[in-house]
Scaffold this motif. Sequence first.
Motif, PDB file in Angstrom:
ATOM      1  N   ASN A 190      -4.210  -8.503   6.472  1.00  0.00           N
ATOM      2  CA  ASN A 190      -3.750  -7.098   6.075  1.00  0.00           C
ATOM      3  C   ASN A 190      -4.135  -6.951   4.790  1.00  0.00           C
ATOM      4  O   ASN A 190      -4.676  -5.932   4.149  1.00  0.00           O
ATOM      5  CB  ASN A 190      -2.465  -6.716   6.396  1.00  0.00           C
ATOM      6  CG  ASN A 190      -2.579  -6.049   7.677  1.00  0.00           C
ATOM      7  OD1 ASN A 190      -2.690  -5.118   8.218  1.00  0.00           O
ATOM      8  ND2 ASN A 190      -2.089  -7.133   8.659  1.00  0.00           N
ATOM      9  N   LYS A 194      -7.366  -4.801   2.649  1.00  0.00           N
ATOM     10  CA  LYS A 194      -6.995  -3.742   1.545  1.00  0.00           C
ATOM     11  C   LYS A 194      -8.027  -3.781   0.141  1.00  0.00           C
ATOM     12  O   LYS A 194      -8.133  -2.831  -0.232  1.00  0.00           O
ATOM     13  CB  LYS A 194      -5.541  -3.960   1.037  1.00  0.00           C
ATOM     14  CG  LYS A 194      -4.983  -3.096  -0.152  1.00  0.00           C
ATOM     15  CD  LYS A 194      -4.817  -1.679   0.469  1.00  0.00           C
ATOM     16  CE  LYS A 194      -4.286  -0.861  -0.448  1.00  0.00           C
ATOM     17  NZ  LYS A 194      -3.844   0.441  -0.036  1.00  0.00           N
ATOM     18  N   GLN A 314       5.335  -3.290   9.145  1.00  0.00           N
ATOM     19  CA  GLN A 314       4.603  -2.576   8.173  1.00  0.00           C
ATOM     20  C   GLN A 314       5.195  -2.618   6.671  1.00  0.00           C
ATOM     21  O   GLN A 314       4.563  -2.766   5.683  1.00  0.00           O
ATOM     22  CB  GLN A 314       4.106  -1.094   8.650  1.00  0.00           C
ATOM     23  CG  GLN A 314       3.310  -0.536   7.700  1.00  0.00           C
ATOM     24  CD  GLN A 314       1.734  -1.328   7.662  1.00  0.00           C
ATOM     25  OE1 GLN A 314       1.525  -1.302   8.586  1.00  0.00           O
ATOM     26  NE2 GLN A 314       1.174  -1.393   6.682  1.00  0.00           N
ATOM     27  N   SER A 315       6.528  -2.460   6.927  1.00  0.00           N
ATOM     28  CA  SER A 315       7.233  -2.579   5.520  1.00  0.00           C
ATOM     29  C   SER A 315       7.124  -3.992   4.942  1.00  0.00           C
ATOM     30  O   SER A 315       7.052  -3.831   3.472  1.00  0.00           O
ATOM     31  CB  SER A 315       8.911  -2.149   5.818  1.00  0.00           C
ATOM     32  OG  SER A 315       9.129  -3.252   6.616  1.00  0.00           O
ATOM     33  N   ASN A 318       3.473  -3.894   3.299  1.00  0.00           N
ATOM     34  CA  ASN A 318       3.559  -3.055   2.090  1.00  0.00           C
ATOM     35  C   ASN A 318       4.236  -3.670   0.758  1.00  0.00           C
ATOM     36  O   ASN A 318       3.784  -3.353   0.050  1.00  0.00           O
ATOM     37  CB  ASN A 318       4.257  -1.664   2.505  1.00  0.00           C
ATOM     38  CG  ASN A 318       3.568  -0.911   3.467  1.00  0.00           C
ATOM     39  OD1 ASN A 318       2.538  -1.026   3.835  1.00  0.00           O
ATOM     40  ND2 ASN A 318       4.410  -0.068   3.888  1.00  0.00           N
ATOM     41  N   LEU A 321       1.032  -5.218  -0.357  1.00  0.00           N
ATOM     42  CA  LEU A 321      -0.034  -4.392  -0.567  1.00  0.00           C
ATOM     43  C   LEU A 321       0.113  -3.331  -1.684  1.00  0.00           C
ATOM     44  O   LEU A 321      -0.664  -2.756  -2.461  1.00  0.00           O
ATOM     45  CB  LEU A 321      -0.385  -3.456   0.735  1.00  0.00           C
ATOM     46  CG  LEU A 321      -0.925  -4.294   1.878  1.00  0.00           C
ATOM     47  CD1 LEU A 321      -1.272  -3.075   2.922  1.00  0.00           C
ATOM     48  CD2 LEU A 321      -1.929  -5.068   1.550  1.00  0.00           C
ATOM     49  N   LEU A 322       1.443  -2.695  -1.870  1.00  0.00           N
ATOM     50  CA  LEU A 322       1.992  -1.393  -2.726  1.00  0.00           C
ATOM     51  C   LEU A 322       2.551  -2.115  -4.067  1.00  0.00           C
ATOM     52  O   LEU A 322       2.741  -1.164  -5.031  1.00  0.00           O
ATOM     53  CB  LEU A 322       2.679  -0.577  -1.781  1.00  0.00           C
ATOM     54  CG  LEU A 322       2.104  -0.072  -0.504  1.00  0.00           C
ATOM     55  CD1 LEU A 322       3.013   0.850   0.191  1.00  0.00           C
ATOM     56  CD2 LEU A 322       0.712   0.604  -1.043  1.00  0.00           C
TER      57      LEU A 322
END
Length: 481
Positions: A190, A194, A314-315, A318, A321-322
């Motif tokens: 994942n 990105k 997903q958290s 993240n 990713l975030l």
Amino acid sequence: MMLMCVFLYALLTLASSAALQDTTTTAGAVISPAFMTKAIVNFGQLSIGNMQSKLLNRSCLRIVVLGDSVTCGRSLNKTHPDRPDGKIDAWPGHLQTYLNSDMPCILDGVSSEHVVQNLAVSGKSTDHWVDATSVALRKKDEMGIALRSADIVIVETAVNDVNELVRNTKDFEKIAPDLRIKQYTELLVNILLKYPNKPSMIWLGTSSRGVWNGSRPRTTDAVAAHLPVTQYYSIPHISAVDGMGPLTTQDMIDWFKNVFRVDHCCHVTKCGHQIIAHLVTNLILGHYLSAQQPLFPGQITPSYKKRAPLFVSQSEINVYLLSNPLHIVTMNNADKGHRLTASPGWRAMEDVRGKPGFISNHTGDVVVFFLSPKEVVKHVVVGMLHVALLKSYEHMGTMSVEIFRADETNGRCSDDDKKESLGSQVIDCLWAKQVSEEEVVEVKFALVKAKQSCLLIRVEIIASVPSRPENKVKLLGFVIY
């Protein structure tokens, strides 16, 4: 050795169809089509991002390789195997040669060449590459630049990842021993998706620790642990060991141990590196031919569809990713007083050639790393510290890691009695497995609430229970989320 490579490898391929054309490496080993077909454990989809048009237009490819000591070519060159000059004989170099020979390409309308960039580092597992690629998402260093322009990223971590499975096999009935491997593999997939270029991916198993005879659970490499993730995400996946195995006869075992593999661990010979490069070339060529000659006239490979995560939330994805993680690798002697304070026993050094770290051997030695208030505000949003350290089967000790909130006084972080503990963990750097490699340990801590607060990471070598004659700790870095 070359005669043995030809003779014994031929024994492995006698059963292949005579109607199929064999491929011969420059070392002389015969690679049958049956071997190359078996080695593809998941054909997958190579048409992520703009790869479909690149394959159709015969465009030149930029390939980046992330891997461990096998991909570094360790044992082929005695000096600096982690540097470009030490990687010259490793399989990624042969892959570039074979692709340019078998798949001539075009760049800006003229004949050019495919480029394969080898970023492998010895002793690394998937957990390392999760942190490294997450940090590189926001940096313009060598890795960040390479991954932003990559068409394909090849990941080779199966021989190191398997140590996670081996350690947890004793708890097989309590929890799937390969779950952590699957989780880190899914995180890495994942993160790579990105990147702006949305590179296609290939997972690669090059070798194994020990001989795989078909038994389960498979504890000689992590191919079987990676496979559910690569299948779910439709990622092409190759395993040289699956191509030649299970190894069930003495001839096959002798060839694998004495010709393909060069030592008791997992590293491979020049012949082995050429075989691996041919397997990857065959896979890419297969996808190239599939794009040029679809099964049905006019068929176009469907665009890649994003998948909901399977093994992590997903958290959790993240987080990588975030957030904007801070990577502390400046653990050198010049940093004392700026980034860190340390007992005299702590030294930045190479205890093994080409393997630097921040090392101490004495119980009671302490090192404290500082994060300024600006760094805390910019980077610390999750409350998670990844500690990269050496784990080995001898010489190693135990350490405690504790994270504190501290005040800033006159522009400097204060390591005094007013500091507030946010989280801690004890880490044993010794394990039973006969291998030395990097391990990433996660330490969670409470987020800093007060403004203008520093963060301190305090590491102390503590007495092991039972006591040990040696207490070495080797720190390799931190990533703070």
